[in-house]
Design a protein around this motif. Structure first.
Motif, PDB file in Angstrom:
ATOM      1  N   PRO A  99       0.795  -0.729  -0.221  1.00 61.37           N
ATOM      2  CA  PRO A  99       0.007  -0.345   0.250  1.00 61.37           C
ATOM      3  C   PRO A  99       0.634   1.246  -0.570  1.00 61.37           C
ATOM      4  CG  PRO A  99      -0.648  -1.576   1.482  1.00 61.37           C
ATOM      5  CD  PRO A  99       0.635  -2.198   1.360  1.00 61.37           C
ATOM      6  N   THR A 100       2.136   1.126   0.260  1.00 61.82           N
ATOM      7  CA  THR A 100       2.771   2.179   0.773  1.00 61.82           C
ATOM      8  C   THR A 100       3.716   2.638  -1.057  1.00 61.82           C
ATOM      9  OG1 THR A 100       5.551   1.011   1.243  1.00 61.82           O
ATOM     10  CG2 THR A 100       3.535   2.092   2.996  1.00 61.82           C
ATOM     11  N   ALA A 101       3.938   1.501  -1.814  1.00 60.80           N
ATOM     12  CA  ALA A 101       4.781   1.699  -3.108  1.00 60.80           C
ATOM     13  C   ALA A 101       3.815   3.422  -3.346  1.00 60.80           C
ATOM     14  CB  ALA A 101       4.929   0.603  -3.262  1.00 60.80           C
ATOM     15  N   LEU A 102       3.024   3.052  -3.863  1.00 56.96           N
ATOM     16  CA  LEU A 102       2.182   4.667  -4.774  1.00 56.96           C
ATOM     17  C   LEU A 102       2.047   5.743  -3.994  1.00 56.96           C
ATOM     18  CD1 LEU A 102      -1.225   2.357  -5.881  1.00 56.96           C
ATOM     19  CD2 LEU A 102       0.928   2.534  -7.100  1.00 56.96           C
ATOM     20  N   GLN A 103       1.881   5.518  -2.766  1.00 57.75           N
ATOM     21  CA  GLN A 103       2.340   6.525  -2.074  1.00 57.75           C
ATOM     22  C   GLN A 103       3.631   7.432  -2.273  1.00 57.75           C
ATOM     23  OE1 GLN A 103       1.878   6.137   2.205  1.00 57.75           O
ATOM     24  NE2 GLN A 103       0.095   7.533   2.217  1.00 57.75           N
TER      25      GLN A 103
END
Length: 505
Positions: free
Chosen positions: A328-332
């Motif tokens: 979930p943090t990769a796109l951030q």
């Protein structure tokens, strides 16, 4: 053959092919032709023999009711002449769904002139030759079609599919022999000196590179999946592509001499043309088959610096949701922000608080936007052109795609190999804009849209067969549009309700 019967058929053709306002003129032209027809019965038989060779023009005499059983029948020759002449002059396929790039000159006067000419000719077969060769590029297309038909009529050696990539310098007696047998059929250089043995030597590698360049795969001499598929492609597919290319060129109106931007989708090329010269050209990345780039005619109206990207729902569901499920943090880290509705208000959502595996892709409840920046999918520059499909041209951080021969990799929009060069040409004539100012605006990282003073027409079109000088290339039919066109050509009658004049670009 009764000359009145022959001209009656041509007269009906001239009337039927014209618009309502031109039918009287068409009938008058054919009537005048009737009074001056001079061909002898022997010449009419030579005309029949020529019509039986319509395959060399990409057509089929059977479409016009002519076959070995009736090729001496005056009425059959009349009907076949009328139908074939119309298709040779005007094109057999007027339009197809979604193909606004198909363009025809609807002027019936052109056909009427050929009607009169064939009626007055001592040798009407020669008029058929002249009309068929009046289409651009016939000096290359028709011999290529004849050669392709010859290949299609004989045996066609295949290349073993699967297994490891055949690398340059490898020794593989069976696959190298199959490769040589296949390429000598289409490569005269190799055919003159094919060599022997099971070594994938430099001579054969050079032939493979020529083949890969011609079909649009990576010219690296490595025989992987894409090249294997191209080697095993049916020769009849090439025949149909050449037939389509010939028909598409018929009755094409002259292109404007004003500055314009042409993007040939299966050739992966953009050209800006003006007064018959190339202002700039470059490679492009287009939509992959599952997200095909639509054919569009529009204008470039503005440029946007440092664009943000509102991710389409399809991309969010199919591309980003799997990535969110993995991390979930990769796109951030790439500047993506997720928004959802909470208590009636649109708020930003922390992606780590969502159970992404429980999200149904068919009812994706969020809106995703990517902020401007170097990692933005649109790069630093976006070129706007009004259309109903939300298609635009843009920069991209994924520069590796331009090193590939197969560049059908995007979600539908056009990625530019040299966006900055294209930008500077587009800003030509826009007061106050030079490279220094562009660099300053990009450095701010603020989104800014600038209207273009010159707004050239844009044409996204589809032509797998390209001719440049004396070189003819047949590209892959990546969207199957040539197959659809060939099926339309096979139809005996034109679709009802479709006018002769296709949409203009």
């Amino acid at each position: 053959m009764d000359r009145r019967d022959f001209l009656a058929g041509l007269s009906a053709l001239a009337v039927a092919s014209g618009t309502a306002g031109s039918r009287t003129a068409g009938a008058q032209t054919a009537g005048a032709a009737a009074r001056t027809m001079v061909a002898s019965p022997e010449a009419m038989q030579r005309l029949s023999a020529r019509l039986m060779r319509l395959e060399e023009d990409g057509l089929d005499p059977r479409w016009y009711g002519l076959n070995p059983g009736n090729q001496e029948d005056p009425a059959a020759i009349t009907r076949a002449t009328a139908g074939a002449l119309a298709d040779i002059v005007q094109g057999r396929v007027a339009s197809l769904p979604g193909r606004v790039d198909l363009r025809r000159d609807p002027n019936p006067a052109t056909l009427n002139l050929w009607v009169q000419r064939i009626a007055e000719a001592a040798e009407p077969a020669e008029v058929i030759d002249l009309a068929s060769n009046a289409t651009p590029d016939m000096a290359l297309l028709k011999p290529a079609l004849a050669a392709a038909r010859t290949r299609a009529s004989g045996s066609w050696p295949g290349f073993p599919v699967g297994g490891r990539t055949l690398e340059p310098g490898a020794f593989d007696e069976n696959r190298v022999a199959a490769l040589r047998a296949r390429l000598v059929l289409t490569d005269p250089i190799l055919a003159a000196n094919p060599g022997t043995g099971g070594s994938y030597d430099e001579r054969l590698q050079a032939a493979v590179r020529r083949f890969q360049t011609a079909v649009g795969t990576e010219p690296d001499a490595r025989i992987g999946t894409a090249t294997q598929q191209a080697l095993n492609r049916s020769p009849m597919a090439t025949v149909n592509q050449l037939r389509v290319a010939i028909d598409m060129r018929r009755a094409q109106p002259a292109l404007s001499s004003e500055r314009r931007v042409d993007v040939n989708i299966p050739d992966y090329r953009l050209r800006m043309m003006e007064d018959g010269r190339t202002v700039i050209e470059m490679a492009v990345v287009v939509g992959r088959p599952s997200r095909a780039t639509p054919m569009i005619t529009t204008r470039l109206t503005s440029v946007q610096f440092n664009p943000s990207w509102g991710v389409p729902q399809r991309n969010a569901r199919e591309d980003l949701l799997p990535r969110l499920r993995r991390d979930p943090t990769a796109l951030q880290q790439r500047g993506f922000r997720i928004f959802g509705r909470v208590d009636g208000q649109v708020v930003e959502i922390d992606p780590t608080t969502v159970d992404w595996r429980a999200i149904n892709p068919d009812r994706f409840p969020y809106v995703i936007r990517q902020d401007a920046g170097d990692a933005n999918a649109l790069g630093r520059i976006k070129f706007n052109m009004p259309n109903n499909d939300d298609i635009y041209m843009h920069d991209t951080p994924d520069r590796h795609y331009f090193r590939r021969a197969d560049r059908a990799q995007s979600s539908g929009c056009i990625r530019l190999e040299r966006p900055m060069d294209f930008l500077m040409v587009m800003l030509d004539g826009t007061p106050g804009w030079d490279r220094e100012r562009v660099d300053r605006v990009l450095a701010t990282r603020n989104t800014q849209t600038v209207p273009l003073r010159r707004q050239p027409p844009v044409r996204l079109f589809y032509s797998t067969v390209t001719v440049e000088g004396s070189e003819l290339r047949v590209r892959q039919d990546i969207y199957g549009l040539d197959e659809a066109y060939a099926r339309a050509m096979e139809a005996r009658n034109r679709p009802q309700g479709i006018p002769m004049a296709a949409a203009q670009g």
